[in-house]
Design a protein around this motif. Structure first.
Motif, PDB file in Angstrom:
ATOM      1  N   PRO A  86      23.259 -19.700  32.435  1.00  0.00           N
ATOM      2  CA  PRO A  86      22.157 -20.532  32.939  1.00  0.00           C
ATOM      3  C   PRO A  86      21.149 -19.688  33.723  1.00  0.00           C
ATOM      4  O   PRO A  86      21.496 -18.639  34.265  1.00  0.00           O
ATOM      5  CB  PRO A  86      22.859 -21.542  33.860  1.00  0.00           C
ATOM      6  CG  PRO A  86      24.288 -21.543  33.427  1.00  0.00           C
ATOM      7  CD  PRO A  86      24.564 -20.157  32.892  1.00  0.00           C
ATOM      8  N   ALA A  87      19.913 -20.163  33.818  1.00  0.00           N
ATOM      9  CA  ALA A  87      18.835 -19.407  34.476  1.00  0.00           C
ATOM     10  C   ALA A  87      19.169 -19.016  35.907  1.00  0.00           C
ATOM     11  O   ALA A  87      18.742 -17.962  36.379  1.00  0.00           O
ATOM     12  CB  ALA A  87      17.537 -20.206  34.439  1.00  0.00           C
ATOM     13  N   THR A  88      19.925 -19.831  36.616  1.00  0.00           N
ATOM     14  CA  THR A  88      20.286 -19.513  38.006  1.00  0.00           C
ATOM     15  C   THR A  88      21.697 -18.952  38.114  1.00  0.00           C
ATOM     16  O   THR A  88      22.247 -18.854  39.212  1.00  0.00           O
ATOM     17  CB  THR A  88      20.153 -20.760  38.903  1.00  0.00           C
ATOM     18  OG1 THR A  88      20.995 -21.790  38.375  1.00  0.00           O
ATOM     19  CG2 THR A  88      18.714 -21.242  38.966  1.00  0.00           C
ATOM     20  N   ARG A  95      22.303 -13.424  36.312  1.00  0.00           N
ATOM     21  CA  ARG A  95      21.095 -13.946  35.686  1.00  0.00           C
ATOM     22  C   ARG A  95      21.182 -13.590  34.212  1.00  0.00           C
ATOM     23  O   ARG A  95      21.666 -12.510  33.849  1.00  0.00           O
ATOM     24  CB  ARG A  95      19.827 -13.333  36.287  1.00  0.00           C
ATOM     25  CG  ARG A  95      19.569 -13.703  37.746  1.00  0.00           C
ATOM     26  CD  ARG A  95      19.344 -15.213  37.883  1.00  0.00           C
ATOM     27  NE  ARG A  95      19.069 -15.619  39.243  1.00  0.00           N
ATOM     28  CZ  ARG A  95      19.996 -16.026  40.113  1.00  0.00           C
ATOM     29  NH1 ARG A  95      21.270 -16.033  39.776  1.00  0.00           N
ATOM     30  NH2 ARG A  95      19.649 -16.410  41.313  1.00  0.00           N
ATOM     31  N   PRO A  96      20.699 -14.478  33.331  1.00  0.00           N
ATOM     32  CA  PRO A  96      20.806 -14.184  31.903  1.00  0.00           C
ATOM     33  C   PRO A  96      19.917 -13.019  31.479  1.00  0.00           C
ATOM     34  O   PRO A  96      18.858 -12.802  32.062  1.00  0.00           O
ATOM     35  CB  PRO A  96      20.354 -15.482  31.240  1.00  0.00           C
ATOM     36  CG  PRO A  96      19.437 -16.108  32.240  1.00  0.00           C
ATOM     37  CD  PRO A  96      20.002 -15.724  33.589  1.00  0.00           C
ATOM     38  N   ALA A 151      -0.690 -11.059  23.996  1.00  0.00           N
ATOM     39  CA  ALA A 151       0.615 -11.708  24.154  1.00  0.00           C
ATOM     40  C   ALA A 151       1.339 -11.017  25.292  1.00  0.00           C
ATOM     41  O   ALA A 151       1.049  -9.870  25.634  1.00  0.00           O
ATOM     42  CB  ALA A 151       1.429 -11.600  22.866  1.00  0.00           C
ATOM     43  N   THR A 152       2.277 -11.738  25.874  1.00  0.00           N
ATOM     44  CA  THR A 152       3.103 -11.175  26.942  1.00  0.00           C
ATOM     45  C   THR A 152       4.556 -11.419  26.593  1.00  0.00           C
ATOM     46  O   THR A 152       4.931 -12.529  26.191  1.00  0.00           O
ATOM     47  CB  THR A 152       2.778 -11.823  28.300  1.00  0.00           C
ATOM     48  OG1 THR A 152       1.390 -11.629  28.575  1.00  0.00           O
ATOM     49  CG2 THR A 152       3.597 -11.192  29.413  1.00  0.00           C
ATOM     50  N   VAL A 153       5.362 -10.363  26.714  1.00  0.00           N
ATOM     51  CA  VAL A 153       6.809 -10.484  26.555  1.00  0.00           C
ATOM     52  C   VAL A 153       7.379 -10.466  27.967  1.00  0.00           C
ATOM     53  O   VAL A 153       7.075  -9.553  28.747  1.00  0.00           O
ATOM     54  CB  VAL A 153       7.400  -9.333  25.714  1.00  0.00           C
ATOM     55  CG1 VAL A 153       8.893  -9.555  25.478  1.00  0.00           C
ATOM     56  CG2 VAL A 153       6.662  -9.195  24.385  1.00  0.00           C
ATOM     57  N   LEU A 154       8.174 -11.482  28.290  1.00  0.00           N
ATOM     58  CA  LEU A 154       8.761 -11.602  29.625  1.00  0.00           C
ATOM     59  C   LEU A 154      10.246 -11.292  29.555  1.00  0.00           C
ATOM     60  O   LEU A 154      10.976 -11.923  28.776  1.00  0.00           O
ATOM     61  CB  LEU A 154       8.535 -13.014  30.172  1.00  0.00           C
ATOM     62  CG  LEU A 154       7.072 -13.419  30.322  1.00  0.00           C
ATOM     63  CD1 LEU A 154       6.960 -14.895  30.644  1.00  0.00           C
ATOM     64  CD2 LEU A 154       6.385 -12.569  31.396  1.00  0.00           C
ATOM     65  N   PHE A 155      10.692 -10.330  30.373  1.00  0.00           N
ATOM     66  CA  PHE A 155      12.083  -9.901  30.381  1.00  0.00           C
ATOM     67  C   PHE A 155      12.775 -10.333  31.661  1.00  0.00           C
ATOM     68  O   PHE A 155      12.184 -10.296  32.740  1.00  0.00           O
ATOM     69  CB  PHE A 155      12.178  -8.373  30.271  1.00  0.00           C
ATOM     70  CG  PHE A 155      11.698  -7.844  28.954  1.00  0.00           C
ATOM     71  CD1 PHE A 155      12.538  -7.841  27.854  1.00  0.00           C
ATOM     72  CD2 PHE A 155      10.407  -7.370  28.810  1.00  0.00           C
ATOM     73  CE1 PHE A 155      12.103  -7.366  26.631  1.00  0.00           C
ATOM     74  CE2 PHE A 155       9.961  -6.885  27.594  1.00  0.00           C
ATOM     75  CZ  PHE A 155      10.813  -6.893  26.503  1.00  0.00           C
ATOM     76  N   GLY A 156      14.044 -10.709  31.529  1.00  0.00           N
ATOM     77  CA  GLY A 156      14.861 -11.028  32.682  1.00  0.00           C
ATOM     78  C   GLY A 156      16.261 -10.473  32.491  1.00  0.00           C
ATOM     79  O   GLY A 156      16.753 -10.383  31.363  1.00  0.00           O
ATOM     80  N   TYR A 157      16.897 -10.075  33.594  1.00  0.00           N
ATOM     81  CA  TYR A 157      18.258  -9.535  33.533  1.00  0.00           C
ATOM     82  C   TYR A 157      18.769  -9.261  34.938  1.00  0.00           C
ATOM     83  O   TYR A 157      18.002  -9.260  35.912  1.00  0.00           O
ATOM     84  CB  TYR A 157      18.308  -8.235  32.720  1.00  0.00           C
ATOM     85  CG  TYR A 157      17.352  -7.176  33.203  1.00  0.00           C
ATOM     86  CD1 TYR A 157      17.695  -6.321  34.244  1.00  0.00           C
ATOM     87  CD2 TYR A 157      16.085  -7.044  32.639  1.00  0.00           C
ATOM     88  CE1 TYR A 157      16.805  -5.359  34.712  1.00  0.00           C
ATOM     89  CE2 TYR A 157      15.190  -6.093  33.097  1.00  0.00           C
ATOM     90  CZ  TYR A 157      15.556  -5.255  34.134  1.00  0.00           C
ATOM     91  OH  TYR A 157      14.670  -4.316  34.597  1.00  0.00           O
ATOM     92  N   ALA A 158      20.039  -9.009  35.024  1.00  0.00           N
ATOM     93  CA  ALA A 158      20.677  -8.490  36.236  1.00  0.00           C
ATOM     94  C   ALA A 158      21.839  -7.632  35.767  1.00  0.00           C
ATOM     95  O   ALA A 158      22.476  -7.932  34.747  1.00  0.00           O
ATOM     96  CB  ALA A 158      21.173  -9.619  37.134  1.00  0.00           C
ATOM     97  N   SER A 159      22.097  -6.552  36.481  1.00  0.00           N
ATOM     98  CA  SER A 159      23.216  -5.683  36.111  1.00  0.00           C
ATOM     99  C   SER A 159      24.187  -5.598  37.272  1.00  0.00           C
ATOM    100  O   SER A 159      23.794  -5.667  38.433  1.00  0.00           O
ATOM    101  CB  SER A 159      22.724  -4.289  35.705  1.00  0.00           C
ATOM    102  OG  SER A 159      22.127  -3.620  36.793  1.00  0.00           O
ATOM    103  N   CYS A 160      25.466  -5.489  36.925  1.00  0.00           N
ATOM    104  CA  CYS A 160      26.514  -5.396  37.940  1.00  0.00           C
ATOM    105  C   CYS A 160      27.558  -4.372  37.523  1.00  0.00           C
ATOM    106  O   CYS A 160      27.710  -4.068  36.338  1.00  0.00           O
ATOM    107  CB  CYS A 160      27.204  -6.739  38.140  1.00  0.00           C
ATOM    108  SG  CYS A 160      26.216  -7.916  39.073  1.00  0.00           S
ATOM    109  N   SER A 161      28.276  -3.891  38.519  1.00  0.00           N
ATOM    110  CA  SER A 161      29.378  -2.967  38.313  1.00  0.00           C
ATOM    111  C   SER A 161      30.540  -3.465  39.156  1.00  0.00           C
ATOM    112  O   SER A 161      30.334  -3.915  40.288  1.00  0.00           O
ATOM    113  CB  SER A 161      28.973  -1.567  38.763  1.00  0.00           C
ATOM    114  OG  SER A 161      30.090  -0.720  38.882  1.00  0.00           O
TER     115      SER A 161
END
Length: 189
Positions: A86-88, A95-96, A151-161
């Protein structure tokens, strides 16, 4: 004429060795003797933010349709969260990994990940959290252009270890493209 029990001339042996080596490496190379990476679409653009490098490329562009490919590469030992998160996040965790388009480009399908997500359990979180294995993750998104334009490409992510914790999530990092009948290229700043 060779006598029985004598060795073949060196040239014949070397020719057979060279042919054997070429037969062994042929499946590892693409047409023309180039590596498969040489035939991959060249990145249109790349950026690094909060421990992840994202390389975006455009391929298969025909009749105002194509495929956006984004390779998300976190720092060594870090993983990314599933596109299905989910987005949150789950209970606020994660985060996705996402790629969305606006402007002259529209999605012609859902983004597909090149890796299988697996569920992990985290302390203090009741539900399992879907993540990709440590390392790079590739997302592909079929797109179509309504007309020439921006056009705009919107990126989202989070990384963890598991050993070093998580980076600050990235939400809607923009990459601007100029779209024409010939394809999509970085927009001039």
């Amino acid at each position: 004429m060779r006598r029985p029990g004598t060795h073949r001339p060196r040239r014949a042996v070397l020719t057979r060795v060279a042919a054997a080596v070429l037969a062994l490496i042929a499946p590892l190379t693409a047409c023309g003797g180039q590596s498969p990476e040489a035939n991959a679409p060249a990145p249109v653009t790349r950026f690094t933010e909060n421990g992840v490098t994202v390389a975006l490329s455009v391929s298969d562009w025909q009749a105002s349709k194509g495929t956006l490919t984004a390779v998300f590469t976190p720092e060594e030992g870090f993983h990314l969260y599933s596109t299905e998160l989910p987005a949150t996040g789950i209970e606020g965790v994660g985060r996705p990994t996402s790629m969305n388009v606006t402007g002259a480009l529209a999605a012609a399908g859902e983004p597909k990940a090149g890796a299988e997500a697996r569920d992990i359990s985290l302390p203090g979180v009741d539900a399992p959290v879907p993540v990709y294995p440590d390392g790079p993750v590739t997302l592909t998104l079929p797109v179509r252009a309504g007309a020439d334009g921006d056009a705009t490409v919107l990126f989202g992510y989070a990384s963890c270890s598991t050993g070093e914790g998580c980076t600050i999530p990235v939400t809607d990092h923009p990459v601007h493209l100029r779209v024409t009948a010939a394809g999509a290229t970085p927009a001039a700043p």
